[in-house]
Design a protein around this motif. Structure first.
Motif, PDB file in Angstrom:
ATOM      1  N   HIS A 295       0.850  -1.210   0.000  1.00  0.00           N
ATOM      2  CA  HIS A 295       0.000   0.000   0.000  1.00  0.00           C
ATOM      3  C   HIS A 295       0.872   1.241   0.000  1.00  0.00           C
ATOM      4  CE1 HIS A 295      -3.893  -1.869   0.455  1.00  0.00           C
ATOM      5  NE2 HIS A 295      -3.404  -2.647   1.420  1.00  0.00           N
ATOM      6  N   GLY A 382      -7.428   5.301   5.186  1.00  0.00           N
ATOM      7  CA  GLY A 382      -8.477   6.124   4.576  1.00  0.00           C
ATOM      8  C   GLY A 382      -7.872   6.846   3.385  1.00  0.00           C
ATOM      9  N   GLU A 383      -8.716   7.652   2.711  1.00  0.00           N
ATOM     10  CA  GLU A 383      -8.178   8.350   1.539  1.00  0.00           C
ATOM     11  C   GLU A 383      -7.121   9.370   1.933  1.00  0.00           C
ATOM     12  OE1 GLU A 383     -11.463   9.794  -0.797  1.00  0.00           O
ATOM     13  OE2 GLU A 383     -12.219   7.740  -0.952  1.00  0.00           O
ATOM     14  N   THR A 384      -7.339  10.022   3.056  1.00  0.00           N
ATOM     15  CA  THR A 384      -6.393  11.070   3.443  1.00  0.00           C
ATOM     16  C   THR A 384      -5.786  10.816   4.822  1.00  0.00           C
ATOM     17  OG1 THR A 384      -8.207  12.318   4.387  1.00  0.00           O
ATOM     18  CG2 THR A 384      -7.593  12.854   2.114  1.00  0.00           C
ATOM     19  N   GLN A 385      -6.205   9.717   5.467  1.00  0.00           N
ATOM     20  CA  GLN A 385      -5.678   9.469   6.811  1.00  0.00           C
ATOM     21  C   GLN A 385      -5.156   8.045   6.923  1.00  0.00           C
ATOM     22  OE1 GLN A 385      -8.265  11.673   9.945  1.00  0.00           O
ATOM     23  NE2 GLN A 385      -9.668  10.971   8.362  1.00  0.00           N
ATOM     24  N   THR A 386      -4.100   7.897   7.707  1.00  0.00           N
ATOM     25  CA  THR A 386      -3.474   6.595   7.898  1.00  0.00           C
ATOM     26  C   THR A 386      -3.484   6.259   9.381  1.00  0.00           C
ATOM     27  OG1 THR A 386      -1.964   7.106   6.104  1.00  0.00           O
ATOM     28  CG2 THR A 386      -1.320   5.312   7.573  1.00  0.00           C
ATOM     29  N   ARG A 407     -11.209   0.919  10.477  1.00  0.00           N
ATOM     30  CA  ARG A 407     -11.410   1.001   9.012  1.00  0.00           C
ATOM     31  C   ARG A 407     -12.810   1.517   8.715  1.00  0.00           C
ATOM     32  NH1 ARG A 407      -8.977  -4.386   9.127  1.00  0.00           N
ATOM     33  NH2 ARG A 407      -6.756  -3.883   9.163  1.00  0.00           N
ATOM     34  N   ARG A 411     -13.776   4.801   6.612  1.00  0.00           N
ATOM     35  CA  ARG A 411     -14.639   4.702   5.436  1.00  0.00           C
ATOM     36  C   ARG A 411     -15.759   5.729   5.551  1.00  0.00           C
ATOM     37  NH1 ARG A 411     -15.962  -0.944   5.354  1.00  0.00           N
ATOM     38  NH2 ARG A 411     -13.751  -1.138   4.922  1.00  0.00           N
ATOM     39  N   ASP A 414     -14.480   9.177   4.878  1.00  0.00           N
ATOM     40  CA  ASP A 414     -14.235   9.405   3.453  1.00  0.00           C
ATOM     41  C   ASP A 414     -15.555   9.606   2.708  1.00  0.00           C
ATOM     42  OD1 ASP A 414     -11.558   9.200   3.826  1.00  0.00           O
ATOM     43  OD2 ASP A 414     -11.428   7.085   3.297  1.00  0.00           O
ATOM     44  N   ASN A 415     -16.571   8.825   3.084  1.00  0.00           N
ATOM     45  CA  ASN A 415     -17.880   8.997   2.428  1.00  0.00           C
ATOM     46  C   ASN A 415     -18.469  10.348   2.744  1.00  0.00           C
ATOM     47  OD1 ASN A 415     -17.698   6.522   1.307  1.00  0.00           O
ATOM     48  ND2 ASN A 415     -18.883   5.478   2.921  1.00  0.00           N
ATOM     49  N   SER A 417     -17.010  13.086   3.384  1.00  0.00           N
ATOM     50  CA  SER A 417     -16.315  14.243   2.808  1.00  0.00           C
ATOM     51  C   SER A 417     -16.356  14.233   1.282  1.00  0.00           C
ATOM     52  CB  SER A 417     -14.858  14.274   3.290  1.00  0.00           C
ATOM     53  OG  SER A 417     -14.238  13.070   2.903  1.00  0.00           O
ATOM     54  N   GLU A 418     -17.162  13.307   0.726  1.00  0.00           N
ATOM     55  CA  GLU A 418     -17.250  13.241  -0.747  1.00  0.00           C
ATOM     56  C   GLU A 418     -17.882  14.479  -1.347  1.00  0.00           C
ATOM     57  OE1 GLU A 418     -19.271   9.652  -1.766  1.00  0.00           O
ATOM     58  OE2 GLU A 418     -17.383   8.514  -1.865  1.00  0.00           O
TER      59      GLU A 418
END
Ligand SMILES: C[C@@]1(CC(=O)O)C2=NC(=C\c3[nH]c(c(CCC(=O)O)c3CC(=O)O)Cc3[nH]c(c(CC(=O)O)c3CCC(=O)O)/C=C3\N/C(=C\2)[C@@H](CCC(=O)O)[C@]3(C)CC(=O)O)/[C@H]1CCC(=O)O
Ligand SMILES: NC(=O)c1ccc[n+]([C@@H]2O[C@H](COP(=O)([O-])OP(=O)(O)OC[C@H]3O[C@@H](n4cnc5c(N)ncnc54)[C@H](O)[C@@H]3O)[C@@H](O)[C@H]2O)c1
Length: 418
Positions: A295, A382-386, A407, A411, A414-415, A417-418
């Motif tokens: 990843h 996440g898209e912007t967080q680890t 997780r 998720r 991320d949803n 903040s779409e």
């Protein structure tokens, strides 16, 4: 395997030690302490802590329901009321009970007094300063000395209630020493000299209570030690014996950790683009870890193993990893910045990690958490967080469960903040 919970009355250093050991070994342990101060001493260990002075009925109520397998009373040697309450409640509820008793340390050339009243009687016929190290609760009796305001220096724990108790008894600020131990012999000697004390008043507090340092400090400063004896000559077990019994009941493996304090590992989030990682072994664990590694954008991921899983073979075919199809050899570590050992041989894993560590390379041994420079975490990306999660190293499945929840949270973020 888990035979129920362990309840530790833990307001002493031995209690803390046992609580730490029990938690480190995965025992479902709870601690009970009388004061917030006691609580603060245990908090960093994690685990559930009950706070408050409990009477027999309250302890019996706690023990109702049969979830406790064993109660250990590691309260202070002078806490005779607490000990009576705990023992009685355990008898009522038929929960096995062990009393931990600190061995007394005999002191040469000390004045032994049966209780505080006897100590006051002895001190009445003397003169010179008195360093009182028995805590604030029994100070009141010392105030029967006619010139106590001049003679007595009270060393107390830095708690507001103790300070106000001293104030209420008429002690001036210069006679109140708010300090937390442990106290070295040198420090005890320095205090005795500083305040020109000829007497050091103490309980027979045993090794963990710093008794030897008091004796030695008094000797250095030429002061007389006055000891208040224990209320009764108590029967009980040593720390080592109590731990042996716990280990037997919980069937702990011999190598079980006994280190007192759990040290957290720092989650270092590192740049990977300029780093080469070596994975030794190509089975289930290595495969899961390579998947996690991929990843991230490493300069190179190399796997050394005679046999690898289909997934790893495919990755090698795609050029995502480099596979050296053979057993590990020492030079393999040379071109790596991070090394993971995950073969099914613990000897090979140990050898791999030793080779890496000899060269100052960070290494991880998947079959031995004690030989890891770092733990391999469960990841939640996440898209912007680890997020990366590890536990104490003893319950990997719990880590996996919690990571799954994290997780979900990411998720959801991320949803949203779409
Ligand atoms: C998080 C995760 C990441 C990953 O591995 O990817 C991970 N272990 C996972 C699973 C897992 N581990 C084990 C089983 C088998 C069944 C079982 O025991 O339940 C399973 C379950 C399975 O495989 O399904 C056995 C095991 N694990 C270690 C030892 C050696 C030892 O304890 O000394 C042994 C005994 C080996 C033996 O018997 O010889 C050691 C470690 N394992 C760690 C990480 C490190 C910090 C973990 C922590 O803080 O707890 C640590 C301490 C060091 C390290 O290896 O870096 C992943 C779960 C997350 C996920 O799946 O997402
Ligand atoms: N930390 C963890 O998360 C975790 C989880 C489960 C098991 N384990 C430990 O990891 C070990 C490996 O588990 P697994 O399920 O992946 O085993 P596995 O049997 O699936 O794989 C073992 C791998 O090691 C390779 N290997 C053996 N000797 C080698 C050598 N000298 N040099 C290079 N590679 C060699 C084999 O070819 C194979 O690819 C287990 O023995 C266990 O101790 C750790």
């Amino acid at each position: 395997m888990a035979p129920g919970k362990l309840l530790l009355f833990a307001g002493t250093s031995e209690g803390r030690e046992l609580f730490a050991r029990a938690l480190n070994c995965g025992i479902d342990a709870e601690a009970a302490v009388a004061t917030d101060y006691g609580r603060s001493q245990l908090q960093e260990l994690g685990g559930k802590i009950h706070t408050g002075r409990l009477d027999e009925g309250q302890i019996a109520a706690m023990l109702a329901g049969g979830t406790y397998r064993l109660v250990v009373d590691a309260t202070h040697p002078y806490a005779d009321r607490a000990t009576a309450n705990i023992a009685a409640a355990c008898a009522v509820r038929r929960v096995p009970y062990l009393r931990l008793v600190r061995p007394e340390q005999p002191g040469e050339e000390v004045i032994n007094c049966t209780d505080m009243a006897a100590a006051v009687d002895y001190l009445r016929d003397t003169d010179g300063g008195i360093l009182c190290t028995v805590g604030s609760k029994q100070l009141e009796q010392l105030c029967q000395l006619p010139d106590y305001r001049k003679r007595v220096y009270a060393r107390i724990l830095p708690l507001e209630e103790n300070l106000s108790a001293c104030r209420a008894l008429g002690f001036a600020g210069a006679h109140i020493l708010c300090m937390q131990g442990p106290f070295s012999a040198e420090l005890n000697a320095a205090l005795l000299r500083q305040y020109s004390c000829r007497y050091l008043l103490t309980k027979s507090s045993g090794a963990a209570g710093g008794f030897a340092q008091k004796l030695q400090g008094a000797k250095m400063a030429g002061a007389q030690v006055v000891v208040i004896d224990r209320p009764t000559s108590e029967q009980g077990l040593s720390l080592a014996e109590v731990w042996r019994r716990i280990a037997a009941i919980w069937q702990l493996p011999e190598e079980c950790e006994v280190s007192a304090v759990w040290r957290r590992y720092f989650p270092l989030f590192v740049q990977t683009a300029n780093k080469r990682v070596l994975v030794v072994g190509g089975g289930q664990v290595a495969t899961r870890r390579v998947q996690s590694l991929l990843h991230f954008d490493w300069q190179q991921v190399t796997v050394v193993a005679p046999q690898v899983s289909k997934h790893l073979r495919d990755l090698a075919g795609q050029g995502a990893i480099c596979w050296r199809k053979r057993c590990f050899a020492e030079p393999d570590v040379r071109q790596s910045d991070v090394v993971l050992a995950a073969t099914d041989s613990s000897e090979v894993n140990r050898w791999v990690v030793n080779c890496a560590q000899d060269r100052g390379i960070f290494a991880n041994n998947a079959s031995d958490r004690h030989q890891c420079d770092f733990y391999f975490p469960a990841l939640a990306l996440g898209e912007t967080q680890t997020a990366a999660l590890v536990g104490r190293g003893g319950d990997h499945r719990q880590v996996a469960r919690t990571a799954a929840k994290i997780r979900e949270v990411l998720r959801h973020e991320d949803n949203g903040s779409e």
